[in-house]
Design a protein around this motif. Structure first.
Motif, short mmCIF file in Angstrom:
data_model
loop_
_atom_site.label_atom_id
_atom_site.label_comp_id
_atom_site.label_asym_id
_atom_site.label_seq_id
_atom_site.Cartn_x
_atom_site.Cartn_y
_atom_site.Cartn_z
N ARG A 180 0.84 -1.19 0.00
CA ARG A 180 0.00 0.00 0.00
C ARG A 180 0.88 1.25 0.00
O ARG A 180 1.97 1.27 0.57
CB ARG A 180 -0.91 0.02 1.23
N LEU A 181 0.38 2.32 -0.64
CA LEU A 181 1.09 3.60 -0.63
C LEU A 181 1.16 4.14 0.79
O LEU A 181 0.16 4.16 1.51
CB LEU A 181 0.37 4.60 -1.53
N ARG A 182 2.33 4.60 1.20
CA ARG A 182 2.52 5.14 2.54
C ARG A 182 2.34 6.66 2.52
O ARG A 182 2.98 7.36 1.75
CB ARG A 182 3.92 4.80 3.05
N GLN A 183 1.42 7.15 3.35
CA GLN A 183 1.13 8.57 3.48
C GLN A 183 0.96 9.25 2.12
O GLN A 183 1.65 10.22 1.80
CB GLN A 183 2.23 9.26 4.29
N PRO A 184 0.05 8.76 1.28
CA PRO A 184 -0.10 9.32 -0.07
C PRO A 184 -0.80 10.67 -0.04
O PRO A 184 -1.63 10.95 0.83
CB PRO A 184 -0.96 8.27 -0.77
N ALA A 185 -0.46 11.51 -1.02
CA ALA A 185 -1.09 12.82 -1.19
C ALA A 185 -1.37 13.04 -2.67
O ALA A 185 -0.50 12.81 -3.51
CB ALA A 185 -0.21 13.93 -0.64
N TYR A 186 -2.58 13.48 -2.95
CA TYR A 186 -2.99 13.74 -4.34
C TYR A 186 -2.29 14.97 -4.88
O TYR A 186 -2.19 16.00 -4.22
CB TYR A 186 -4.51 13.94 -4.36
N LYS A 187 -1.79 14.89 -6.14
CA LYS A 187 -1.13 16.03 -6.77
C LYS A 187 -1.93 16.61 -7.93
O LYS A 187 -1.97 17.81 -8.11
CB LYS A 187 0.25 15.62 -7.31
N GLY A 188 -2.57 15.76 -8.74
CA GLY A 188 -3.32 16.30 -9.86
C GLY A 188 -3.67 15.24 -10.89
O GLY A 188 -3.11 14.14 -10.89
N VAL A 189 -4.60 15.58 -11.77
CA VAL A 189 -5.01 14.70 -12.86
C VAL A 189 -3.97 14.74 -13.96
O VAL A 189 -3.43 15.80 -14.30
CB VAL A 189 -6.39 15.11 -13.41
N ARG A 190 -3.68 13.57 -14.56
CA ARG A 190 -2.76 13.49 -15.69
C ARG A 190 -3.55 13.27 -16.96
O ARG A 190 -3.73 12.15 -17.43
CB ARG A 190 -1.75 12.35 -15.48
N ASP A 191 -4.05 14.37 -17.52
CA ASP A 191 -4.79 14.28 -18.77
C ASP A 191 -3.92 13.81 -19.93
O ASP A 191 -4.43 13.39 -20.97
CB ASP A 191 -5.39 15.64 -19.13
N ASP A 192 -2.60 13.90 -19.74
CA ASP A 192 -1.69 13.51 -20.82
C ASP A 192 -1.35 12.03 -20.78
O ASP A 192 -0.56 11.56 -21.60
CB ASP A 192 -0.40 14.33 -20.72
N LEU A 193 -1.94 11.27 -19.85
CA LEU A 193 -1.65 9.85 -19.74
C LEU A 193 -2.93 9.02 -19.80
O LEU A 193 -3.99 9.45 -19.32
CB LEU A 193 -0.93 9.54 -18.42
N ARG A 194 -2.80 7.82 -20.37
CA ARG A 194 -3.87 6.83 -20.35
C ARG A 194 -3.45 5.72 -19.38
O ARG A 194 -2.28 5.59 -19.05
CB ARG A 194 -4.07 6.25 -21.74
N PRO A 195 -4.40 4.89 -18.94
CA PRO A 195 -4.03 3.81 -18.03
C PRO A 195 -2.92 2.90 -18.58
O PRO A 195 -2.06 2.45 -17.81
CB PRO A 195 -5.34 3.03 -17.85
N ASP A 196 -2.92 2.64 -19.89
CA ASP A 196 -1.88 1.76 -20.42
C ASP A 196 -0.53 2.45 -20.56
O ASP A 196 0.46 1.83 -20.92
CB ASP A 196 -2.30 1.14 -21.76
N ASP A 197 -0.47 3.77 -20.24
CA ASP A 197 0.81 4.47 -20.19
C ASP A 197 1.47 4.31 -18.82
O ASP A 197 2.65 4.63 -18.66
CB ASP A 197 0.62 5.97 -20.44
N VAL A 198 0.71 3.87 -17.83
CA VAL A 198 1.20 3.81 -16.45
C VAL A 198 1.96 2.51 -16.25
O VAL A 198 1.42 1.42 -16.39
CB VAL A 198 0.01 3.89 -15.46
N ASP A 199 3.25 2.64 -15.91
CA ASP A 199 4.05 1.44 -15.61
C ASP A 199 4.06 1.23 -14.11
O ASP A 199 3.53 2.01 -13.34
CB ASP A 199 5.47 1.55 -16.19
N ASP A 200 4.69 0.15 -13.69
CA ASP A 200 4.68 -0.24 -12.27
C ASP A 200 5.72 0.58 -11.51
O ASP A 200 6.68 0.06 -10.95
CB ASP A 200 4.95 -1.74 -12.13
N GLN A 201 5.51 1.92 -11.48
CA GLN A 201 6.49 2.81 -10.88
C GLN A 201 6.58 2.67 -9.38
O GLN A 201 7.58 3.04 -8.77
CB GLN A 201 6.12 4.25 -11.19
#
Length: 312
Positions: A287-308
């Motif tokens: 699980r993400l530890r102490q996560p904080a929202y930064k913003g929407v990534r309109d320039d990315l699609r779900p299949d652009d997201v790697d296992d960062q």
């Protein structure tokens, strides 16, 4: 072409290194003197950035890869840039261009005078890009560096996002994620996909966003990474809820049952919206530890997201 995450900075003459900018990736297409800007999702965002139109006067035909940033104190501010993502009215865009002008950081050249350069090695594309001398008030061609470790240390000290290392013999592979480009970020910011949201648990307004449930794409659904509530107060939460409302789904998009304490009152959505989240990495439970929202990534699609998130 997309970079792959790495924890090891490559060394040697086969690699070159650049600053990793915290901005919006765009393709800049100039044809017959007309400039168009396209995001990673192939959305035309030309109207949102009128201050970049002058680039069309430099050369009549070229295709460039770059990153749009809004600088605050010499450092990119993704929050300031996010205000401009959704702008579709020319008058509003012109006002924002005066208040928060964008800068285009150019790092690759894909076409020149009708000639496709993507099959040529990076070193040739870069040499041609540098000869174009594209350095103006609102766009520039930042330098490259031979010493990746030194650049990594310098960018950390300066509060920049990190570095990208590129093989000098690599062709440009449109739309593909490649190990010929490796990214080494400092800040633990990851792009994740929203699979649901929860209303605030306090107060009398039930349609106010309290948290989002996020995950990473896996075969068959999302791998649950946790609940993100920090950073959603005020207008940020209102805007995000407006984006999520039309994505309502009857069932959870997550691969496994979401823990009861996270799923309580959840509204599921189709997993198409990508957001950036800053955290302290992953817990032993994934699980993400102490996560904080930064913003929407309109320039990315779900299949652009790697296992960062792995190894953070």
């Amino acid at each position: 072409m997309l970079a792959t995450s790495t924890s090891t900075i490559p060394v040697g003459d086969a690699w070159v290194h650049e600053v990793k900018w915290d901005g919006m990736r765009v393709l800049v297409d100039v044809a017959e003197g007309v400039l168009r800007l396209y995001s990673r999702t192939e959305r035309d965002v030309t109207v949102a950035f009128p201050e970049l139109q002058g680039l069309a006067d430099e050369y009549p035909d070229l295709l460039l890869d770059g990153e749009i940033v809004v600088l605050r104190g010499g450092v990119p501010s993704f929050g300031a840039l996010a205000e401009r993502f959704h702008v579709t009215q020319a008058r509003r865009a012109a006002h924002l261009a005066e208040q928060s002008p964008a800068t285009l950081m150019l790092f690759d050249l894909l076409r020149l005078y009708g000639v496709d350069l993507t099959g040529r090695p990076w070193r040739e594309r870069r040499a041609t890009l540098e000869r174009l001398d594209l350095n103006g008030a609102r766009w520039q061609t930042p330098p490259t560096y031979a010493d990746g470790e030194a650049l990594h240390a310098a960018t950390k000290e300066q509060g920049l996002e990190g570095i990208v290392s590129k093989r000098v013999d690599s062709p440009y592979l449109p739309g593909q994620r490649s190990t010929a480009w490796l990214k080494s970020p400092h800040r633990r910011t990851v792009s994740v996909v929203v699979g649901g949201w929860r209303p605030e648990s306090t107060g009398t307004v039930r349609n106010r966003l309290g948290a989002v449930l996020v995950g990473l794409p896996s075969p068959g659904g999302l791998r649950f990474l946790g609940r993100v509530g920090s950073g959603l107060a005020g207008k940020a939460g209102q805007r995000l809820l407006e984006d999520l409302a039309p994505l309502h789904a009857d069932t959870s998009p997550f691969l496994t049952d979401v823990p009861r304490e996270d799923a309580l009152g959840a509204q599921w959505v189709h997993p198409v919206l990508v957001v950036d989240v800053e955290s302290l990495g992953l817990s032993s439970q994934g699980r993400l530890r102490q996560p904080a929202y930064k913003g929407v990534r309109d320039d990315l699609r779900p299949d652009d997201v790697d296992d960062q998130a792995e190894g953070e």
